[in-house]
Design an enzyme around this catalytic site. Structure first.
Site, short mmCIF file in Angstrom:
data_model
loop_
_atom_site.label_atom_id
_atom_site.label_comp_id
_atom_site.label_asym_id
_atom_site.label_seq_id
_atom_site.Cartn_x
_atom_site.Cartn_y
_atom_site.Cartn_z
N HIS A 146 14.81 -35.21 -27.63
CA HIS A 146 13.43 -35.52 -27.98
C HIS A 146 13.39 -36.87 -28.68
O HIS A 146 14.39 -37.35 -29.19
CB HIS A 146 12.89 -34.40 -28.89
CG HIS A 146 11.42 -34.44 -29.08
ND1 HIS A 146 10.53 -34.56 -28.05
CD2 HIS A 146 10.66 -34.34 -30.21
CE1 HIS A 146 9.30 -34.54 -28.50
NE2 HIS A 146 9.34 -34.42 -29.84
N ASP A 166 4.72 -36.68 -34.45
CA ASP A 166 5.25 -36.40 -33.11
C ASP A 166 4.10 -36.46 -32.12
O ASP A 166 3.37 -35.48 -31.93
CB ASP A 166 5.91 -35.02 -33.07
CG ASP A 166 6.65 -34.81 -31.76
OD1 ASP A 166 6.50 -35.65 -30.85
OD2 ASP A 166 7.37 -33.80 -31.65
N CYS A 222 8.17 -37.56 -24.02
CA CYS A 222 8.23 -37.90 -25.43
C CYS A 222 8.52 -39.37 -25.70
O CYS A 222 7.91 -39.99 -26.57
CB CYS A 222 9.26 -37.02 -26.13
SG CYS A 222 10.89 -37.09 -25.37
#
Lengths: 323, 679
Positions: free
Chosen positions: B475, B491, B431
């Site tokens: 995250h 995202d 991420c």
């Protein structure tokens, strides 16, 4: 400074306890009401530690630390109850106190009896002068402890008070009780130096002249002195491991000392008593018969330990107000 | 005369009281002092043990060495180390502690110092008083252990340790003989007796809000998120399964997994490699909620930051928190250094009102000059092919999705221009890499963008309806400013690994308490065990660790106090104390009541008491024969029973020893007869 203050406080409370409870019976079962309890220095340190823990736990709002603190705190409070209970219900009894000479230590023996089915730990009997070693008294058992008191002068030495103490279980608290039993010890006069020779032996006109044949009445045994005829030695007793003893026959006491108050003209009262005491001791050790004559008391010549005791007691109690 | 005799008979010299049975004849007996020292040393080490994971290793080693040294000295009967030697060791160790921690006013430094003190005291311990000091230090260490570890198992450990410590305290303060087993038994009993009142104190003692003196905690290891992010360095994203926080939603209404974004710090500044938080605050733009509202309680594990993770975006919060211009929730006055719970409200759909403040726009468009040139080129070429900023975002996501980019938790290290290296060479990352690359591309295209860190997902535990979010759920995602819409969450990881967003844990975790697999391949039994354990822990956290003012209040209300305050708490505490200690006192008196240990004697005593009440008092000198014969003479109607009792008693007490079965038969007959007589 602090200690002297404590000591003074102790004397005060003891006197107060004396007024409160009066003379105790003997034997005595200690009731819980007369047991005092205070935290010791260790107890104060423990409490301070817990307080610090408490502040820390509250500061961090740490519930587990708080729980530990509370657990230890309540443990301390429970220990206080155990400490008191370790003494409550103890049965105390005195034993006969052996007479001593002035200048010696009088030994008072106190029996501590545990009537409960659980052991009691760390019990100390003490007075101002001495403390007995801490004892553990098992369930339904009895332990005798000994405390001492210096016997300064002849007469009747009273153990005014003593205390029973415990710091069980953790030493955080000290529980104690003051006891005022009617305990006393006969103190004989201090024997004087061997300066004055004993009065000469007087012939007992009523007794047999012949010391060898007059051996009808066996009177007892006494310690061997050099010069005693070997035929008189109690070999059987020696074989039993009792040491060298000499058989004494009443009938053989053909002569005796007469220790007389009036013979010691010019001495003070105590000096006379000391001198008489010295003579009695020497005569007793030599196995000779002696009689004692002091104002108010006339003890005919005799031998043996109980005679000695009677004479010495008469000296000790001379002019003492009888209680 | 009789007194002399009885005393002589009963005299038991102290020395002859039997020694504890544990000491064997063939082994050399340890002296009392040695035994005490061994126990105290053991207690000290037991108290140091829980700290080994938090203090430096050499502190533990020091404790072990001093303990060993002191024991060797004792057993070999060597002299204690010289005063100067001890002083030298103490000052070196003290200096080392100071040099390591640079302070003593800290939890860890304080603990280290305490261990040091205990060890040094042990080294010079001679008397019971010295040993007591060591024990007190050990108590403190136990206490300090709770400041680190609040786990479920720490309480039993501490209680057992406290038991052993207190048993040792009893042992070393006995002047009369006592075996260690006896001391431990008695202490254990007392400890159990003290638990009820300790629990009552725990429940009723008024709690304070907040700390009144905070020890600095900066030295503590940080777990979880950090406030910087450097994709391409060794992964600093924690992959452990350690718990981050738990959430319980009101009415058990949970947002769908794809909306479970838990917002943490927002990173604006980029130096080409590392993302940082802004140095200056910004002006807040209003946030307008549009979607459903969720109300929940979040219980955050200590992480020593002031971040309160919240479901994006938070719209309702308590007084001790505030929302920053980045819509992150933070506490107002303290770091979360212990388990903390907050009741929050969030709306998962929202928009922000423009315009974007100038300072924020400037910061969120800034790229380090001369860094990542290829990426900037790429952004420009992508921008040329699309019509709007939203299309540009989509184009970048498509690129990640369609080209050969891989999601992995073990990406290769990146060159200085980390985004260039990632986008054009390695193409592997998690991420952080994708979020970082995305924001750089967006900024290069003139779209204000920033990195948001936090957690995503969470696992639902059906046993207690808690959502569990662990460190492996950490995250990073991006936010871009799209004109009218305001800040929009993007995202990029979802483009490359949508499972991670949909299902929660996607990662192939190679370690971590919670094991590998997550939802993908865990067997049901293991899942059950894990969830049960977690449920127990949650209960523990909520009701023991987290027991505070509100729980106390509701407890008192349930006990029937109206509007409970300090007075009510005090009353409850006082009543508990009085009742409890009266009970303890009475119980002890009952335990210590005069009573023979021998059941035969006990029954006989009871009989004598009974007969005494009936008017035939036993005289102290009277034996059983004389007394019972006198009873028969006075009460001829009892002749048969009394005679049998007499025979039994005399036989049992003075007769030859009986076999077990015979003994119990006769004893029960004896008891029966006496009881019959008593009624």
């Amino acid at each position: 400074m602090f200690n002297s203050l404590i000591a003074r406080l102790r004397r005060r409370t003891r006197a107060w306890a004396r007024r409160r409870h009066g003379i105790d019976s003997d034997p005595l079962v200690l009731s819980g009401r007369r047991i005092y309890i205070v935290p010791t220095r260790l107890g104060v340190a423990f409490a301070s530690m817990l307080f610090a823990m408490f502040l820390g736990a509250m500061n961090y709002a740490n519930n587990l630390a708080l729980a530990l603190t509370f657990t230890l705190g309540s443990l301390g409070l429970i220990a206080m109850h155990y400490c008191q209970r370790n003494l409550a219900g103890v049965k105390l009894a005195s034993a006969v106190c052996e007479p001593v000479f002035a200048g010696q230590l009088a030994k008072f023996r106190i029996a501590v009896e545990n009537l409960a089915p659980l052991p009691r730990f760390d019990i100390v009997i003490a007075n101002d002068h001495s403390a007995a070693a801490a004892v553990r008294v098992d369930a339904n058992a009895r332990v005798v402890t000994e405390i001492t008191l210096p016997a300064a002068r002849r007469g009747r030495l009273a153990l005014e008070s003593f205390e029973i103490t415990t710091r069980h279980p953790f030493g955080l608290f000290r529980a104690w009780a003051y006891l005022h039993m009617d305990l006393h010890c006969i103190v004989y006069p201090r024997p004087s130096e061997r300066a004055m020779p004993p009065p000469p032996l007087e012939t007992d006109t009523g007794g047999a002249q012949d010391s060898v044949k007059g051996d009808e009445d066996f009177a007892g045994l006494r310690m061997f002195n050099p010069g005693d005829p070997p035929s008189r030695i109690a070999w059987k007793a020696y074989a039993r491991g009792q040491g060298l003893l000499v058989k004494v026959y009443a009938g053989t006491a053909v002569s005796s000392h007469q220790f007389d108050w009036d013979a010691l003209e010019g001495l003070g009262v105590e000096a006379r008593l000391s001198q008489l005491c010295r003579w009695i001791e020497d005569a007793f050790a030599a196995g000779r018969a002696f009689g004692l004559r002091i104002p108010g008391t006339d003890i005919p010549p005799n031998i043996g330990p109980s005679h000695r005791q009677r004479c010495l007691t008469a000296l000790a109690m001379f002019d003492e107000a009888t209680p | 005369m009789s007194a002399t005799q009885s005393v002589a008979k009963a005299t038991t010299p102290v020395a002859s009281i039997k020694r504890p049975a544990s000491t064997k004849q063939d082994r050399p007996q340890l002296s009392r002092a040695t035994l005490h020292l061994i126990w105290v040393t053991g207690c000290f080490l037991l108290a140091v043990l829980p700290h080994l994971s938090s203090v430096r290793w050499w502190i533990g080693l020091l404790a072990a060495c001093t303990a060993a040294w002191r024991l060797i000295v004792e057993i070999k009967q060597l002299p204690l180390p010289h005063r100067l030697v001890r002083a030298a060791i103490a000052s070196i160790a003290f200096a080392a502690v100071l040099a390591t921690y640079r302070t003593l006013n800290g939890l860890e430094a304080g603990t280290a110092f305490l261990v040091l003190m205990g060890g040094m005291k042990l080294l010079e311990s001679r008397t019971a008083r010295d040993l007591t000091v060591v024990l007190f230090v050990s108590y403190f260490l136990l206490f300090a252990g709770f400041l680190y570890n609040l786990g479920l198992l720490s309480l039993p450990y501490m209680l057992i340790a406290a038991w052993l410590l207190t048993g040792t305290l009893m042992l070393i303060h006995q002047a009369s003989p006592m075996s260690i087993a006896e001391a431990l038994r008695k202490t254990g009993k007392m400890l159990l007796q003290s638990l009820p009142i300790a629990v009552l104190m725990f429940l009723f003692f008024p709690r304070l809000p907040g700390q009144f003196w905070a020890l600095p905690a900066q030295e503590q290891a940080m777990t979880g998120l950090s406030d910087t992010m450097s994709p391409g360095d060794v992964s600093d994203l924690s992959v452990s399964g350690k718990l981050a926080f738990r959430v319980k939603f009101d009415d058990n209404i949970l947002p769908p997994p794809r909306e479970r974004y838990w917002r943490g710090p927002v990173l604006h500044e980029f130096d080409g490699r590392t993302w940082r938080r802004p140095r200056y605050g910004f002006v807040e733009r209003p946030l307008i909620a549009t979607g459903p509202k969720y109300r929940y309680r979040i219980v955050i594990e200590p992480h020593n930051r002031n971040w309160v993770f919240s479901l994006d975006a938070v719209t309702g919060w308590p007084n001790d928190a505030r929302r920053t211009a980045d819509y992150q929730l933070v506490t107002t006055n303290r770091a979360i250094s212990r388990l903390s719970s907050f009741v929050l409200e969030s709306n998962t759909s929202f928009r922000t009102e423009g315009p974007l403040p100038k300072a924020m726009e400037k910061a969120d468009l800034l790229l380090p000059p001369g860094r990542n040139p290829k990426s900037i080129e790429l952004a420009k070429s992508l921008l040329a092919g699309v019509g709007s900023n939203a299309d540009f975002v989509q184009a970048v996501l498509n690129k990640f999705r369609n080209e050969k980019y891989y999601y992995t938790l073990e990406p290769p290290r990146l060159e200085a221009d980390s985004v260039d290296d990632f986008l054009f060479n390695t193409r592997r990352g998690f991420c952080e890499h994708y979020a970082s690359a995305f924001v750089v591309l967006a900024r290069a295209a003139g779209i204000p963008a920033r990195i948001v860190t936090g957690y995503q997902g969470g696992e639902y535990n059906p046993l207690n309806d808690y959502l569990i979010v662990s460190q492996s759920d950490a995250h990073a995602w991006a936010e871009v400013w799209l004109g009218e819409q305001g800040w929009v969450r993007v995202d990029p990881t979802a483009a490359i690994a949508p499972e991670r967003i949909e299902r929660g844990r996607y990662t192939g975790l190679s370690d971590g308490e919670f094991g590998a697999g997550g939802f993908l391949g865990e067997n049901p039994a293991a899942l059950m065990v894990r969830q049960t354990w977690d449920a127990i822990n949650t209960f523990w956290n909520d009701n023991v660790i987290g027991f505070g003012q509100s729980q106390q209040r509701s407890l008192l209300e349930r006990l029937g106090f109206d509007d409970p305050g300090l007075t009510e708490l005090g009353t409850a505490l006082l009543i508990s104390f009085v009742v409890f200690f009266a009970a303890i006192s009475a119980w002890l008196a009952w335990q210590f009541r005069p009573r023979a240990r021998d059941p035969i004697v006990r029954v006989y005593d009871a009989l004598c008491r009974q007969l005494g009440k009936a008017g035939i008092v036993r005289q102290p000198q009277e034996g059983p024969n004389d007394y019972l014969l006198r009873v028969v003479a006075q009460r001829p109607e009892l002749t048969v029973q009394i005679n049998e009792i007499r025979a039994l008693y005399v036989g049992l007490r003075y007769g030859p020893a009986l076999l077990g079965s015979q003994l119990s038969a006769q004893l029960s007959r004896f008891k029966f007869l006496v009881n019959q007589l008593r009624t």
